[in-house]
Design a protein around this motif. Structure first.
Motif, PDB file in Angstrom:
ATOM      1  N   PHE A  41       0.994  -1.031   0.077  1.00  0.00           N
ATOM      2  CA  PHE A  41      -0.014  -0.140  -0.028  1.00  0.00           C
ATOM      3  C   PHE A  41       0.733   1.348  -0.187  1.00  0.00           C
ATOM      4  O   PHE A  41       1.810   1.433   1.004  1.00  0.00           O
ATOM      5  N   VAL A  42       0.802   1.994  -1.097  1.00  0.00           N
ATOM      6  CA  VAL A  42       1.823   3.339  -1.222  1.00  0.00           C
ATOM      7  C   VAL A  42       0.775   4.434  -1.623  1.00  0.00           C
ATOM      8  O   VAL A  42      -0.251   4.506  -2.208  1.00  0.00           O
ATOM      9  N   THR A  43       1.008   5.647  -1.226  1.00  0.00           N
ATOM     10  CA  THR A  43       0.281   6.767  -1.760  1.00  0.00           C
ATOM     11  C   THR A  43       0.865   7.449  -2.788  1.00  0.00           C
ATOM     12  O   THR A  43       1.947   6.542  -3.192  1.00  0.00           O
ATOM     13  N   GLN A  44       0.326   8.062  -3.482  1.00  0.00           N
ATOM     14  CA  GLN A  44       1.030   8.657  -4.926  1.00  0.00           C
ATOM     15  C   GLN A  44       2.204   9.109  -4.698  1.00  0.00           C
ATOM     16  O   GLN A  44       3.253   8.454  -5.414  1.00  0.00           O
ATOM     17  N   ASP A  45       2.600   9.872  -3.886  1.00  0.00           N
ATOM     18  CA  ASP A  45       3.763  10.575  -3.970  1.00  0.00           C
ATOM     19  C   ASP A  45       4.643  10.342  -2.725  1.00  0.00           C
ATOM     20  O   ASP A  45       5.933  10.530  -2.271  1.00  0.00           O
ATOM     21  N   GLY A  46       3.929   9.161  -1.918  1.00  0.00           N
ATOM     22  CA  GLY A  46       4.816   8.648  -0.769  1.00  0.00           C
ATOM     23  C   GLY A  46       6.304   8.042  -1.098  1.00  0.00           C
ATOM     24  O   GLY A  46       7.146   8.208  -0.370  1.00  0.00           O
ATOM     25  N   PRO A  47       6.381   7.271  -2.182  1.00  0.00           N
ATOM     26  CA  PRO A  47       7.513   6.481  -2.758  1.00  0.00           C
ATOM     27  C   PRO A  47       8.716   7.616  -2.737  1.00  0.00           C
ATOM     28  O   PRO A  47       9.877   7.343  -2.473  1.00  0.00           O
ATOM     29  N   ALA A  48       8.295   8.810  -3.330  1.00  0.00           N
ATOM     30  CA  ALA A  48       9.076   9.881  -3.808  1.00  0.00           C
ATOM     31  C   ALA A  48       9.482  10.358  -2.377  1.00  0.00           C
ATOM     32  O   ALA A  48      10.996  10.788  -2.188  1.00  0.00           O
ATOM     33  N   HIS A  49       8.804  10.779  -1.592  1.00  0.00           N
ATOM     34  CA  HIS A  49       9.244  11.445  -0.249  1.00  0.00           C
ATOM     35  C   HIS A  49      10.180  10.422   0.367  1.00  0.00           C
ATOM     36  O   HIS A  49      10.989  10.955   1.039  1.00  0.00           O
ATOM     37  N   LEU A  50       9.876   9.153   0.394  1.00  0.00           N
ATOM     38  CA  LEU A  50      10.707   8.172   1.017  1.00  0.00           C
ATOM     39  C   LEU A  50      12.213   7.996   0.470  1.00  0.00           C
ATOM     40  O   LEU A  50      13.031   8.095   1.232  1.00  0.00           O
ATOM     41  N   TYR A  51      11.968   8.235  -0.458  1.00  0.00           N
ATOM     42  CA  TYR A  51      13.384   8.206  -1.538  1.00  0.00           C
ATOM     43  C   TYR A  51      14.126   9.319  -1.294  1.00  0.00           C
ATOM     44  O   TYR A  51      15.570   9.157  -0.832  1.00  0.00           O
ATOM     45  N   ASN A  52      13.785  10.505  -1.265  1.00  0.00           N
ATOM     46  CA  ASN A  52      14.285  11.821  -0.863  1.00  0.00           C
ATOM     47  C   ASN A  52      14.740  11.870   0.416  1.00  0.00           C
ATOM     48  O   ASN A  52      15.698  12.335   0.937  1.00  0.00           O
ATOM     49  N   ALA A  53      13.988  11.200   1.324  1.00  0.00           N
ATOM     50  CA  ALA A  53      14.426  11.255   2.614  1.00  0.00           C
ATOM     51  C   ALA A  53      15.584  10.453   3.126  1.00  0.00           C
ATOM     52  O   ALA A  53      16.356  10.891   3.784  1.00  0.00           O
ATOM     53  N   GLN A  54      15.725   9.322   2.424  1.00  0.00           N
ATOM     54  CA  GLN A  54      16.824   8.465   2.396  1.00  0.00           C
ATOM     55  C   GLN A  54      18.310   9.248   1.742  1.00  0.00           C
ATOM     56  O   GLN A  54      19.256   9.237   2.376  1.00  0.00           O
ATOM     57  N   ILE A  55      17.942  10.093   0.731  1.00  0.00           N
ATOM     58  CA  ILE A  55      18.847  10.897   0.240  1.00  0.00           C
ATOM     59  C   ILE A  55      19.395  11.843   1.328  1.00  0.00           C
ATOM     60  O   ILE A  55      20.601  12.109   1.465  1.00  0.00           O
ATOM     61  N   ILE A  56      18.492  12.521   1.844  1.00  0.00           N
ATOM     62  CA  ILE A  56      18.970  13.473   2.854  1.00  0.00           C
ATOM     63  C   ILE A  56      19.501  12.623   3.930  1.00  0.00           C
ATOM     64  O   ILE A  56      20.671  13.080   4.729  1.00  0.00           O
ATOM     65  N   SER A  57      19.179  11.266   4.520  1.00  0.00           N
ATOM     66  CA  SER A  57      19.690  10.626   5.715  1.00  0.00           C
ATOM     67  C   SER A  57      21.345  10.345   5.369  1.00  0.00           C
ATOM     68  O   SER A  57      22.023  10.162   6.248  1.00  0.00           O
ATOM     69  N   ARG A  58      21.540   9.955   4.097  1.00  0.00           N
ATOM     70  CA  ARG A  58      22.797   9.602   3.638  1.00  0.00           C
ATOM     71  C   ARG A  58      23.581  10.781   3.115  1.00  0.00           C
ATOM     72  O   ARG A  58      24.570  10.603   2.793  1.00  0.00           O
ATOM     73  N   SER A  59      23.291  11.924   3.092  1.00  0.00           N
ATOM     74  CA  SER A  59      24.059  13.155   2.620  1.00  0.00           C
ATOM     75  C   SER A  59      25.200  13.209   3.420  1.00  0.00           C
ATOM     76  O   SER A  59      26.069  13.883   2.924  1.00  0.00           O
ATOM     77  N   PHE A  60      25.328  12.811   4.687  1.00  0.00           N
ATOM     78  CA  PHE A  60      26.382  12.970   5.277  1.00  0.00           C
ATOM     79  C   PHE A  60      27.477  11.838   5.305  1.00  0.00           C
ATOM     80  O   PHE A  60      28.515  12.182   5.792  1.00  0.00           O
ATOM     81  N   GLU A  61      27.223  10.911   4.609  1.00  0.00           N
ATOM     82  CA  GLU A  61      28.191  10.015   4.436  1.00  0.00           C
ATOM     83  C   GLU A  61      29.314  10.345   3.304  1.00  0.00           C
ATOM     84  O   GLU A  61      28.673  10.614   2.043  1.00  0.00           O
ATOM     85  N   PRO A  62      30.544  10.190   3.694  1.00  0.00           N
ATOM     86  CA  PRO A  62      31.421  10.661   2.879  1.00  0.00           C
ATOM     87  C   PRO A  62      31.289   9.913   1.389  1.00  0.00           C
ATOM     88  O   PRO A  62      31.716  10.635   0.388  1.00  0.00           O
ATOM     89  N   HIS A  63      31.048   8.699   1.457  1.00  0.00           N
ATOM     90  CA  HIS A  63      31.202   7.890   0.221  1.00  0.00           C
ATOM     91  C   HIS A  63      29.756   7.635  -0.264  1.00  0.00           C
ATOM     92  O   HIS A  63      29.772   6.616  -1.480  1.00  0.00           O
ATOM     93  N   SER A  64      29.007   8.395  -0.220  1.00  0.00           N
ATOM     94  CA  SER A  64      27.510   8.131  -0.586  1.00  0.00           C
ATOM     95  C   SER A  64      27.520   8.514  -2.136  1.00  0.00           C
ATOM     96  O   SER A  64      27.774   9.529  -2.809  1.00  0.00           O
ATOM     97  N   ARG A  65      26.816   7.669  -2.861  1.00  0.00           N
ATOM     98  CA  ARG A  65      26.661   7.737  -4.175  1.00  0.00           C
ATOM     99  C   ARG A  65      25.786   8.644  -4.567  1.00  0.00           C
ATOM    100  O   ARG A  65      25.849   9.471  -5.579  1.00  0.00           O
ATOM    101  N   PHE A  66      24.913   9.142  -3.538  1.00  0.00           N
ATOM    102  CA  PHE A  66      24.067   9.956  -3.947  1.00  0.00           C
ATOM    103  C   PHE A  66      24.472  11.490  -3.997  1.00  0.00           C
ATOM    104  O   PHE A  66      24.096  12.521  -4.831  1.00  0.00           O
ATOM    105  N   ARG A  67      25.651  11.567  -3.293  1.00  0.00           N
ATOM    106  CA  ARG A  67      26.369  12.954  -3.299  1.00  0.00           C
ATOM    107  C   ARG A  67      26.729  13.370  -4.681  1.00  0.00           C
ATOM    108  O   ARG A  67      27.086  14.452  -5.038  1.00  0.00           O
ATOM    109  N   GLU A  68      27.182  12.343  -5.683  1.00  0.00           N
ATOM    110  CA  GLU A  68      27.618  12.792  -7.151  1.00  0.00           C
ATOM    111  C   GLU A  68      26.642  13.281  -7.778  1.00  0.00           C
ATOM    112  O   GLU A  68      26.710  14.106  -8.836  1.00  0.00           O
ATOM    113  N   VAL A  69      25.388  13.204  -7.531  1.00  0.00           N
ATOM    114  CA  VAL A  69      24.313  13.471  -8.428  1.00  0.00           C
ATOM    115  C   VAL A  69      23.470  14.351  -7.717  1.00  0.00           C
ATOM    116  O   VAL A  69      22.896  15.413  -8.342  1.00  0.00           O
TER     117      VAL A  69
END
Length: 546
Positions: A41-69
């Protein structure tokens, strides 16, 4: 005699409290079971909010692949409350459970805040019907669309107004400080809910009963002071989205009944699906509109209005309206404003404005209405609300089953895509019986816990969200990818083919894998110029570079 009356009133209050709480939990229980018993069960925008929340939570990791993009804009943006709440949950529970917890909080929290407002203004009188109405209002379209930050801000609407109402004659520095905190929290939740809360405070300050109105207005204005610097900051942020220009997509001709019908149908914040269908019944009929939850709600509100008008002859009813006329004026302003207001202040500034305004206008009615089943009109209104909640729960059940099938089919392609990949999604033919489409942003789940970069990340298009792509990154435009998904283009030689060819010609080197949903011969031929299928299962295919 007076002591007997007092004891009777206390007994009625206790009974209303007991039954009110019972009705609240029983009415909410089906929705909670549906939400937690359905694996996807997912809402329409819920998956995008979850994905971006994980990007935020991993933004402090020095080797995070997300930081490249991606980069996180640590600026005073609205929507931070929703994202930081999800990012915090991700530190303690798995991503899937964090999404469900947030969906539950916005559902239960909104219903509970409405019940609390009713209690704060009226007491326990009429609480069973108030609880039914609160649950129905919580099962609303913005919630199912996954507007997390707005729903959190919507919870603050009744809380702020209830706190102000209770202490309106004693707005000393301590209460003003509480208003300051609520204003700041409201800003970082959502601008629309904050703006409507301010409207509510102003209207109530002007029309609520009391002898010290000028002093009350002054203290209330003092409580709004934090909005001066925050408003100045937000005006600066809006420049990135261009000028604000009201735009009506439905009400194209104010003199046309057809346009008004389209406007009111669109502005409806309650209906989760077409009003001409029933849950789990494929065929639609115009007669089904009489059974729709929003129609049952309208009937209940009309019956409640009749109850109040008929009761004006009693002394208690006569004294009730002057005490609560501020709520009536506020509800009228918001309901009329939502019904006739613009759909947006500009595409880049957000959409679904009428539904949000109308929803909080309906909340403002809860302290005003009688909501007691002591007359035939009151009992009929209660039955209408029971029917509305039951049918609304049925629609939610069907939506959950649809979401589970679609999202599960899409996520079975995760192994074929792998991890640390750059993924584009082409969704073809994703119609839905519901006004919320569970598959539209479900592709963002392919980036959760995988390190995948999802080019369809729609939040990066909007200045009011914290996660953005680095400007120098070669990538397809998320707006174009979403347009390909939501625009119905059965003509194989139409605009979708031109858009998709342009995307791949310009950015195929930045795409490691393409996930497609559905088939379109012309679009498939364009994809085959650069990519080949490596996975296929029903509607879902995964393509990689040749």
């Amino acid at each position: 005699m007076s002591s007997t009356i007092l004891v009777t009133a206390e007994t009625d209050s206790a009974r209303s409290r007991r039954w009110g709480l019972c009705v609240f939990f029983v009415a909410l229980l089906p929705a909670l079971i549906i939400l937690w018993a359905t694996p996807w069960f997912v809402t329409q925008d819920g998956p995008a909010h979850l994905y971006n929340a994980q990007i935020i939570s991993r933004s402090f990791e020095p080797h995070s692949r997300f930081r490249e993009v991606y980069h996180v804009r640590w600026e005073p943006l609205p929507n931070w409350v929703g994202h930081l709440s999800l990012a915090t949950l991700l530190q303690v529970i798995p991503a899937r459970e964090a999404d469900r917890v947030m969906t539950t909080l916005t559902l239960v929290g909104f219903a509970a805040s409405i019940v609390w407002l009713r209690w704060r203004v009226v007491g326990w009188r009429g609480m069973p019907m108030a609880a039914l109405l609160a649950v129905l209002l919580s099962l609303n379209l913005p919630w199912l669309l996954g507007f997390t930050s707005f729903m959190l801000g919507a919870c603050l609407f009744p809380i702020t107004l209830g706190i102000w109402w209770h202490g309106r004659e004693q707005l000393w520095p301590r209460r003003v400080a509480v208003l300051w905190a609520l204003m700041v929290l409201g800003y970082f939740s959502h601008l629309v809910s904050l703006g409507l809360t301010v409207v509510g405070l102003v209207v109530l300050a002007l029309f609520a009963p009391g002898e010290r109105r000028f002093a009350r207005a002054g203290w209330t204005a003092l409580g709004l002071l934090p909005l001066v610097p925050l408003g100045w900051i937000y005006i600066g942020l809006t420049r990135k989205g261009g000028p604000m220009v009201p735009f009506w997509k439905q009400l194209t001709d104010p003199l046309s009944l057809h346009s008004w019908h389209a406007q009111l149908s669109w502005a409806d914040p309650i209906s989760l699906a077409s009003r001409f269908i029933l849950p789990f019944y494929e065929k639609g009929y115009y007669g089904f509109a009489l059974l729709a939850p929003v129609v049952a709600l309208a009937i209940a509100l009309i019956l409640e209005a009749v109850t109040m008008v008929r009761g004006r002859s009693t002394s208690s009813a006569v004294s009730t309206w002057p005490d609560r006329r501020g709520w009536g004026i506020l509800a009228a302003i918001l309901i009329l404003g939502g019904a006739a207001g613009p759909d947006t202040l500009g595409e880049s500034h957000g959409n679904y404005l009428p539904q949000r305004v109308l929803l909080l206008g309906l909340v403002a009615l809860v302290p005003l209405l009688d909501l007691e089943a002591k007359t035939w009109t009151g009992r009929a209104a209660a039955l209408a609300l029971v029917w509305a909640v039951a049918i609304q729960s049925g629609f939610l059940w069907e939506y959950a089953a649809t979401s589970n099938r679609s999202v599960n089919a899409l996520l079975q392609a995760r192994n074929a895509i792998g991890s640390n990949q750059k993924v584009a999604t082409l969704l073809m033919g994703i119609p839905s019986r519901f006004r919320s489409n569970s598959i539209l942003h479900a592709d963002n789940l392919l980036g959760v816990d995988t390190g995948n970069i999802i080019w369809n990340n729609y939040e990066t298009r909007h200045y009011y969200f914290p996660v953005q792509f680095h400007l120098e990154v070669d990538r397809p435009n998320p707006e174009t990818l979403e347009l390909l998904s939501i625009r119905d283009d059965p003509d194989e030689g139409g605009h979708n083919a031109l858009l998709w060819r342009h995307v791949l010609e310009s950015h195929h080197q930045s795409i490691d894998a393409i996930l497609t949903w559905g088939k379109n011969a012309e679009l498939d031929r364009i994809s085959d110029l650069w990519f080949k299928p490596v996975y296929e299962n029903g509607n879902v295919r995964v393509l990689r570079h040749r």
